[in-house]
Enzyme design. Structure first.
Site: not given
Length: 257
Positions: A121, A134
């Site tokens: 990501s 995350y």
């Protein structure tokens, strides 16, 4: 024609990648933990990975591209996230990709060829506040990919890491609920994103074919990455501003209680 295995392929980016590969004539094994996938694969299960490897050997006679796409979304302030939250995020997002790489590396070495594509990501490159779990998990995937790029290159194995920004997907459904206020913001960014999974998939496949290592498939992500690298003081100013907003919001939240 390439032989491709995709994890998390029942929806979102995984499904878009599977469709694009299949459209051009590649043989694709779509795996997912969800019911209804052509092959059920829990990426945290070593036995599931062993079964997938056996199927690939039997049906494909080998593999050209492994796409470690499956993962979960996460968000929240560090003092709101439980130990169980951290364990879940790291188990799926980090060890899930590690398991795939561990399982298929011996086959790639035997073949003297192969391509590992790890979907991380933009959060693996840029690390805003209230996303520590995350960010950490996706940064680990970036580091894993870079390490394997150098480790496996002499065997003819290529590695790519994909770092998209927000795009429309169902990833928000995997949020754990530890910090609903922060997660609501993430859901909004996902749902309101300008790009969909199909647009991201087209760019990803093009750059995978070109054996590119770092794939940032959207202009927003590329702009943010350049800002962090070349105008760090502006990047830091923006991140501190986000942190300051969090503090103001917490004061407001406390006053309402």
């Amino acid at each position: 024609m390439k032989r491709v295995l995709i994890t998390g392929g029942a929806s979102g980016l995984g499904a878009a990648l599977a469709a694009r590969f299949a459209e051009r004539g590649d043989r694709v094994l779509v795996t997912d933990v969800a019911a209804g996938a052509p092959h059920r694969l829990d990426i945290t299960s070593e036995s599931d990975w062993a079964t997938a490897l056996e199927r690939v050997r039997d049906e494909f006679g080998g593999l050209d591209v492994l796409v470690n796409n499956a993962g979960i979304a996460a968000g929240g302030r560090i003092d709101r996230l439980s130990a169980e939250h951290w364990q879940r995020v790291l188990s799926v997002n980090v060890l899930g990709a590690v398991n795939g790489c561990r399982t298929f590396t011996p086959l790639f070495k035997e073949q003297g060829a192969g391509h590992i594509v790890n979907v991380a990501s933009a959060a693996g490159l840029m690390h805003p506040p209230s996303m520590s779990s995350y960010n950490a998990s996706k940064a680990a995937v970036v580091a894993l990919s870079e390490s394997l790029r150098y480790e496996l290159g002499p065997w003819g194995v290529s590695v790519s890491v994909v770092c998209p920004s927000f795009f429309r997907t169902n990833l928000a459904q995997s949020l754990s609920g530890d910090d609903p206020q922060m997660e609501a913001g993430a859901v909004r960014l996902i749902n309101e994103a300008r790009r969909g999974a199909d647009e991201i998939a087209v760019r990803v496949i093009r750059e995978v074919d070109a054996r590119k290592f770092l794939i940032i498939p959207d202009s927003d992500g590329r702009t943010a990455y350049r800002a962090k690298r070349f105008t760090r003081f502006l990047y830091d100013r923006k991140m501190f501003a986000l942190g300051a907003k969090l503090r103001r919001d917490e004061k407001t939240e406390a006053a309402r209680e």
